[in-house]
Design a protein around this motif. Structure first.
Motif, short mmCIF file in Angstrom:
data_model
loop_
_atom_site.label_atom_id
_atom_site.label_comp_id
_atom_site.label_asym_id
_atom_site.label_seq_id
_atom_site.Cartn_x
_atom_site.Cartn_y
_atom_site.Cartn_z
N GLY A 71 17.34 41.61 -16.54
CA GLY A 71 18.71 41.23 -16.20
C GLY A 71 18.85 39.76 -15.84
O GLY A 71 19.95 39.25 -15.70
N PHE A 72 17.75 39.09 -15.66
CA PHE A 72 17.76 37.67 -15.31
C PHE A 72 18.38 36.83 -16.41
O PHE A 72 19.48 36.31 -16.28
CB PHE A 72 16.33 37.16 -15.09
N ALA A 73 17.63 36.73 -17.48
CA ALA A 73 18.02 35.84 -18.58
C ALA A 73 19.36 36.26 -19.16
O ALA A 73 20.20 35.42 -19.47
CB ALA A 73 16.96 35.88 -19.66
N SER A 74 19.56 37.56 -19.27
CA SER A 74 20.76 38.05 -19.93
C SER A 74 22.03 37.45 -19.35
O SER A 74 22.99 37.21 -20.06
CB SER A 74 20.80 39.58 -19.87
N ARG A 75 22.06 37.18 -18.08
CA ARG A 75 23.32 36.81 -17.47
C ARG A 75 23.37 35.38 -16.92
O ARG A 75 23.84 35.13 -15.82
CB ARG A 75 23.68 37.77 -16.35
N GLY A 76 22.83 34.46 -17.71
CA GLY A 76 23.01 33.06 -17.32
C GLY A 76 22.02 32.54 -16.31
O GLY A 76 22.21 31.46 -15.76
N PHE A 77 20.96 33.30 -16.03
CA PHE A 77 19.94 32.81 -15.11
C PHE A 77 18.64 32.63 -15.87
O PHE A 77 18.17 33.55 -16.55
CB PHE A 77 19.77 33.77 -13.93
N ARG A 78 18.07 31.46 -15.75
CA ARG A 78 16.87 31.13 -16.49
C ARG A 78 15.71 30.97 -15.52
O ARG A 78 15.79 30.18 -14.56
CB ARG A 78 17.08 29.82 -17.24
N LEU A 79 14.64 31.69 -15.72
CA LEU A 79 13.48 31.55 -14.85
C LEU A 79 12.74 30.27 -15.22
O LEU A 79 12.19 30.15 -16.32
CB LEU A 79 12.54 32.75 -15.02
N ALA A 80 12.73 29.30 -14.31
CA ALA A 80 12.09 28.02 -14.59
C ALA A 80 10.61 28.07 -14.26
O ALA A 80 9.79 27.43 -14.91
CB ALA A 80 12.76 26.91 -13.80
N ALA A 81 10.26 28.84 -13.23
CA ALA A 81 8.84 28.90 -12.86
C ALA A 81 8.55 30.04 -11.89
O ALA A 81 9.44 30.50 -11.17
CB ALA A 81 8.41 27.58 -12.23
N LEU A 82 7.29 30.45 -11.89
CA LEU A 82 6.79 31.40 -10.91
C LEU A 82 5.73 30.68 -10.11
O LEU A 82 4.81 30.09 -10.68
CB LEU A 82 6.18 32.62 -11.61
N LEU A 83 5.85 30.72 -8.79
CA LEU A 83 4.91 29.96 -7.96
C LEU A 83 4.21 30.88 -6.97
O LEU A 83 4.81 31.82 -6.45
CB LEU A 83 5.67 28.87 -7.19
N ASP A 84 2.94 30.56 -6.72
CA ASP A 84 2.22 31.32 -5.71
C ASP A 84 1.19 30.42 -5.06
O ASP A 84 0.66 29.50 -5.69
CB ASP A 84 1.55 32.56 -6.32
N SER A 85 0.90 30.69 -3.79
CA SER A 85 -0.06 29.84 -3.09
C SER A 85 -1.48 30.35 -3.27
O SER A 85 -2.46 29.65 -3.00
CB SER A 85 0.29 29.80 -1.60
N ASP A 86 -1.61 31.59 -3.74
CA ASP A 86 -2.92 32.17 -3.93
C ASP A 86 -3.52 31.70 -5.25
O ASP A 86 -3.04 32.05 -6.33
CB ASP A 86 -2.79 33.70 -3.92
#
Lengths: 235, 235
Positions: A118-133
């Motif tokens: 449902g993210f991309a479909s509605r105008g939201f673009r995942l730019a990155a996934l971040l983690d400290s591990d």
DNA sequence: AGAAGTTTGTGAACGAGAGAACAAAATCGT
DNA sequence: ACGATTTTGTTCTCTCGTTCACAAACTTCT
């Protein structure tokens, strides 16, 4: 929330929309949008406020008043043109442009969110996934590779990220939040069970499973009590 | 929500608690509870309304008024006994008993929820994980095995399940909801992006990522517009 | 064309929630 | 023992949100 009760209307003579939609209404617009999309998919061209209201699960008077804040997009005696209204709401919410989003904290939940279509479909673009591990950095989820949280500032800058999602453990949430804010993110969706402190210009919304369950438990207990009182009264 | 504004007080002479806590207050009690737990873990014995308010991220007057609905558990000139208050809130919410929960729909999100440790810790016991996809049935998550959704009624009956979590796709949500209700579940937490129709006695709360993002987008857009107007004005 | 029927948009009444402000009740210091 | 200080519990006011009810505006039928 962040009050923004300044400037009545940008320029003189521009008072049809009278900038400033009530918060309660804003929270319902996405629901209306979804109802409209579903009607549109079913090839319904026109819908009355009553139709829309049932599809959205609200009272029809409330729906009409909500829509009236956006402008007068309906036709008396007819109803609303589904596609036209859908576009108007989308525009009002800001879905005619794309928004870049980062997710910080790629545990169970973060991973589930990253996979959420449902993210991309509605105008939201995942730019990155971040983690400290470090062990998680490099892992590929969907079509993204997990980056180190040290890259946060660069990612936010390069992608004009406005929205950050926090899916870390509670202990890390405030720290991550501070980093997001100082990198320039001004809207935060917080899944961590922690109270976040942010400057005035930053909006925070929280989603908290355990709070929701507790609210349900309260009502559940109340129903049980009431039933008990009823039975006791019947003796 | 489900109105429940009946019976002013169960029996005569029992008007200290005067059953009927405002909904807005109920929604904050879990936050206070969390703040108290964290203070208690830090070996703080007593806290003033101001202390608690900052820990919970609310106004101190509001906090005091909220607590006053439960009874008079504070001491003027002193504050609140952290552990005592914590117990009272827990009791009011209904966390002194255990609640059995089922999760229906073991996709990405359902799996993440099933792994969520905050469940068991706070009086919620996962009774079962259910899915309609035969390929997922039998899979082990945590210390539970995924069962077929056909077992729903039996599971609910045998475990006295009061709370159901829906983590299915939108299309399946109403159907699963109906099954839960007819099996006797009267509180539902819905993660599916769908409007659920339920009888009056059933409480539904929804958690919707996409709605939250859209609300943030609206405010984000509004901030950008305001900035734009400001710059235009400066020209 | 005009009457009958629909459906929106909104004014007004009502209810719920937030916050300021202060009296009442406790502790502490002398 | 008593005044100064602290902090709660609660009253009052104001704002925000919901719902009702109805005039205005459109369509359709005769």
């Amino acid at each position: 929330m962040t009050s923004a009760r300044s400037r009545k209307s940008g320029r003189a003579g521009d008072d049809r929309a009278e900038r400033g939609i009530p918060e309660a209404t804003v929270a319902r617009l996405p629901v209306y949008l979804r109802a409209l999309t579903s009607l549109s998919d079913g090839d319904v061209a026109t819908a009355s406020s009553a139709d829309l209201a049932t599809a959205a699960g609200v009272n029809s008077a409330k729906l009409r008043k909500d829509l009236s804040y956006l402008g007068t997009y309906g036709t008396r005696g007819v109803g609303y043109d589904v596609n036209y209204l859908r576009y108007q709401i989308a525009r009002e919410i800001g879905l005619t442009q794309d928004w870049s989003v980062v997710i910080v904290g790629i545990g169970n939940l973060g991973r589930a969110l990253a996979n959420y279509s449902g993210f991309a479909s509605r105008g939201f673009r995942l730019a990155a996934l971040l983690d400290s591990d470090g062990a998680r950095v490099g892992e590929v989820i969907g079509d993204l590779k997990v980056s180190a949280v040290e890259d946060l500032e660069a990612v936010v800058r390069d992608n004009a990220v406005a929205i950050g999602v926090i899916a870390t453990p509670a202990e890390a949430a405030q720290d991550v939040c501070d980093q997001l804010v100082s990198a320039g993110v001004s809207s935060i969706l917080n899944f961590a069970p922690a109270v976040l402190v942010v400057p005035d210009h930053v909006d925070v919304r929280k989603v908290d499973l355990s709070i929701e369950l507790q609210i349900l438990a309260y009502h559940e207990q109340r129903k049980a009590q009431e039933l008990g009182a009823l039975e006791a009264g019947a003796v």
